[in-house]
Enzyme design. Structure first.
Site, PDB file in Angstrom:
ATOM      1  N   SER A 128       0.863  -1.188   0.000  1.00 11.87           N
ATOM      2  CA  SER A 128       0.000   0.000   0.000  1.00 11.87           C
ATOM      3  C   SER A 128       0.891   1.227   0.000  1.00 11.87           C
ATOM      4  O   SER A 128       1.997   1.194   0.556  1.00 11.87           O
ATOM      5  CB  SER A 128      -0.870   0.016   1.256  1.00 11.87           C
ATOM      6  OG  SER A 128      -1.515   1.285   1.382  1.00 11.87           O
TER       7      SER A 128
ATOM      8  N   TYR B  60      -1.202  -0.688  10.343  1.00 11.37           N
ATOM      9  CA  TYR B  60      -1.430  -1.179   8.971  1.00 11.37           C
ATOM     10  C   TYR B  60      -0.287  -0.733   8.060  1.00 11.37           C
ATOM     11  O   TYR B  60       0.280  -1.541   7.305  1.00 11.37           O
ATOM     12  CB  TYR B  60      -2.764  -0.641   8.454  1.00 11.37           C
ATOM     13  CG  TYR B  60      -3.017  -0.863   6.982  1.00 11.37           C
ATOM     14  CD1 TYR B  60      -3.432  -2.107   6.503  1.00 11.37           C
ATOM     15  CD2 TYR B  60      -2.846   0.170   6.053  1.00 11.37           C
ATOM     16  CE1 TYR B  60      -3.674  -2.310   5.150  1.00 11.37           C
ATOM     17  CE2 TYR B  60      -3.085  -0.027   4.704  1.00 11.37           C
ATOM     18  CZ  TYR B  60      -3.502  -1.271   4.250  1.00 11.37           C
ATOM     19  OH  TYR B  60      -3.739  -1.467   2.904  1.00 11.37           O
TER      20      TYR B  60
HETATM   21  P1  NAP Z   1     -11.536  -5.741   0.643  1.00  7.71           P
HETATM   22  O1  NAP Z   1     -12.416  -5.119  -0.399  1.00  7.71           O
HETATM   23  O2  NAP Z   1     -11.787  -5.470   2.075  1.00  7.71           O
HETATM   24  O3  NAP Z   1     -11.527  -7.314   0.389  1.00  7.71           O
HETATM   25  C1  NAP Z   1     -10.774  -8.101   1.257  1.00  7.71           C
HETATM   26  C2  NAP Z   1     -10.656  -9.482   0.743  1.00  7.71           C
HETATM   27  O4  NAP Z   1      -9.742 -10.179   1.594  1.00  7.71           O
HETATM   28  C3  NAP Z   1     -11.954 -10.256   0.782  1.00  7.71           C
HETATM   29  O5  NAP Z   1     -11.923 -11.200  -0.254  1.00  7.71           O
HETATM   30  C4  NAP Z   1     -11.891 -10.929   2.150  1.00  7.71           C
HETATM   31  O6  NAP Z   1     -12.608 -12.171   2.215  1.00  7.71           O
HETATM   32  C5  NAP Z   1     -10.415 -11.212   2.254  1.00  7.71           C
HETATM   33  N1  NAP Z   1      -9.941 -11.291   3.636  1.00  7.71           N
HETATM   34  C6  NAP Z   1     -10.155 -10.446   4.673  1.00  7.71           C
HETATM   35  N2  NAP Z   1      -9.549 -10.895   5.787  1.00  7.71           N
HETATM   36  C7  NAP Z   1      -8.951 -12.064   5.435  1.00  7.71           C
HETATM   37  C8  NAP Z   1      -8.202 -13.030   6.129  1.00  7.71           C
HETATM   38  N3  NAP Z   1      -7.925 -12.916   7.443  1.00  7.71           N
HETATM   39  N4  NAP Z   1      -7.774 -14.121   5.450  1.00  7.71           N
HETATM   40  C9  NAP Z   1      -8.038 -14.278   4.143  1.00  7.71           C
HETATM   41  N5  NAP Z   1      -8.759 -13.416   3.432  1.00  7.71           N
HETATM   42  C10 NAP Z   1      -9.200 -12.314   4.073  1.00  7.71           C
HETATM   43  O7  NAP Z   1     -10.003  -5.339   0.394  1.00  7.71           O
HETATM   44  P2  NAP Z   1      -9.287  -4.655  -0.885  1.00  7.71           P
HETATM   45  O8  NAP Z   1      -9.490  -3.199  -0.806  1.00  7.71           O
HETATM   46  O9  NAP Z   1      -9.622  -5.379  -2.124  1.00  7.71           O
HETATM   47  O10 NAP Z   1      -7.743  -4.896  -0.503  1.00  7.71           O
HETATM   48  C11 NAP Z   1      -6.986  -5.961  -1.040  1.00  7.71           C
HETATM   49  C12 NAP Z   1      -5.524  -5.718  -0.701  1.00  7.71           C
HETATM   50  O11 NAP Z   1      -5.112  -4.459  -1.241  1.00  7.71           O
HETATM   51  C13 NAP Z   1      -5.233  -5.657   0.791  1.00  7.71           C
HETATM   52  O12 NAP Z   1      -4.012  -6.270   1.068  1.00  7.71           O
HETATM   53  C14 NAP Z   1      -5.164  -4.165   1.066  1.00  7.71           C
HETATM   54  O13 NAP Z   1      -4.362  -3.875   2.187  1.00  7.71           O
HETATM   55  C15 NAP Z   1      -4.540  -3.676  -0.222  1.00  7.71           C
HETATM   56  N6  NAP Z   1      -4.804  -2.254  -0.455  1.00  7.71           N
HETATM   57  C16 NAP Z   1      -6.067  -1.786  -0.665  1.00  7.71           C
HETATM   58  C17 NAP Z   1      -6.271  -0.420  -0.854  1.00  7.71           C
HETATM   59  C18 NAP Z   1      -7.624   0.173  -1.086  1.00  7.71           C
HETATM   60  O14 NAP Z   1      -7.739   1.423  -1.094  1.00  7.71           O
HETATM   61  N7  NAP Z   1      -8.661  -0.594  -1.287  1.00  7.71           N
HETATM   62  C19 NAP Z   1      -5.180   0.457  -0.831  1.00  7.71           C
HETATM   63  C20 NAP Z   1      -3.910  -0.052  -0.615  1.00  7.71           C
HETATM   64  C21 NAP Z   1      -3.723  -1.416  -0.435  1.00  7.71           C
HETATM   65  P3  NAP Z   1     -14.200 -12.240   2.586  1.00  7.71           P
HETATM   66  O15 NAP Z   1     -14.926 -11.816   1.325  1.00  7.71           O
HETATM   67  O16 NAP Z   1     -14.411 -13.669   2.915  1.00  7.71           O
HETATM   68  O17 NAP Z   1     -14.408 -11.297   3.716  1.00  7.71           O
END
Ligand code: NAP
Length: 248
Positions: free
Chosen positions: A143, A157
């Site tokens: 991130s 985080y």
């Molecule tokens: P999200 O929309 O919250 O989706 C999270 C996903 O991870 C879901 O499929 C969830 O499964 C799964 N998950 C949550 N906790 C878990 C665990 N303990 N073990 C296995 N799976 C788990 O997240 P996202 O925004 O797509 O983020 C994905 C990645 O990108 C993360 O690493 C996040 O830190 C990074 N990121 C995101 C952003 C942003 O702005 N969105 C920015 C920077 C980095 P369920 O559906 O079963 O809950």
């Protein structure tokens, strides 16, 4: 095109979901990991199958080593592993470090850091040419928080993602002559449900004016970078992390 297996942790929603669809479109057999939302994971599998792709959903909380071992066992039964996307990640409610509990910090590190390292361990065991594997690619989701520090929001985080950046460098060097590339992506503000899980569904849109491009990014824009890193077009990229953040 490839017919190899890609394991995507947290493939049920958000960036992981978009990566699953994009990888399937490039021929990957996709193992869609999910923590608890089985319906969402099944929907991703159905969407891939509707386009004649191959996918399975496997429950795996990456905070559990047992779950990770079961995830890779399921992947072994599905085909030859060629890639891992360490995507699963969690944020926390916005608080200052002085108010953080040990439980919160431990869970953050267990999911974001230990989970990613353990998944990479399992992937390297299967893909390393030194161990009889056919090589492969590992993409780690970091991130821009790793560079910004996320003061007054979630420094824990941000620190977990700093650890991921260092892990990408070190593991990449470790397996560079074993047919495995390791790369990272630092997304900026991406329109997914992660912000709601941190207690502020509108966070990305609220901060959008601070992004040089003046907008949030989409999960598909991150997925495009993921599948590029997975592809042979990125064949000389390893130990590197790419910002996909509209300049943030
Ligand atoms: P999200 O929309 O919250 O989706 C999270 C996903 O991870 C879901 O499929 C969830 O499964 C799964 N998950 C949550 N906790 C878990 C665990 N303990 N073990 C296995 N799976 C788990 O997240 P996202 O925004 O797509 O983020 C994905 C990645 O990108 C993360 O690493 C996040 O830190 C990074 N990121 C995101 C952003 C942003 O702005 N969105 C920015 C920077 C980095 P369920 O559906 O079963 O809950």
């Amino acid at each position: 095109m490839t017919d190899k297996v890609v394991v995507i942790t947290g493939g049920s929603r958000g960036i992981g979901r978009a990566a699953a669809l994009a990888a399937a479109a490039r021929g990957y057999r996709v193992v869609v990991g999910y923590a608890s939302n089985q319906a969402a994971a099944n929907e991703v599998v159905a969407a891939i199958e509707a386009k004649n792709g191959k996918a399975i959903a496997v429950k795996c909380d990456v905070g559990s080593e047992q779950d990770i071992l079961a995830l890779f066992k399921a992947a072994d039964a599905f085909g030859t592993l060629g890639a891992l996307v360490n995507n699963a990640g969690i944020v926390g409610a916005s608080i200052r470090v002085e108010d953080m509990t040990a439980e919160r910090i431990q869970r953050m590190m267990a999911v974001n850091v230990t989970g990613s390292i353990l998944c990479a361990r399992e992937a390297v065991k299967r893909m390393s040419t030194k161990r009889g594997g056919k090589g492969g690619v590992i993409v780690n989701l970091s991130s821009v928080a790793a560079k910004l520090g996320s003061a007054n929001t979630y420094v824990d985080y941000a620190a977990s993602k700093g650890a991921i950046d260092t892990f990408t460098v070190g593991l990449g060097h470790e397996v560079a002559d074993e047919g495995i590339r390791v790369a990272g992506i630092r997304p900026g503000l991406i329109d997914t449900e992660i912000h709601a899980s941190g207690g502020e569904p509108d966070r990305a849109h609220r901060l959008a004016p601070m992004v040089p491009m003046k907008r949030v990014g989409t999960a598909e824009e991150i997925a495009n970078a993921i599948v590029w890193l997975l592809s042979d077009e990125a064949s000389y990229v390893t130990s590197a992390t790419l910002d996909v953040s509209g300049g943030r």
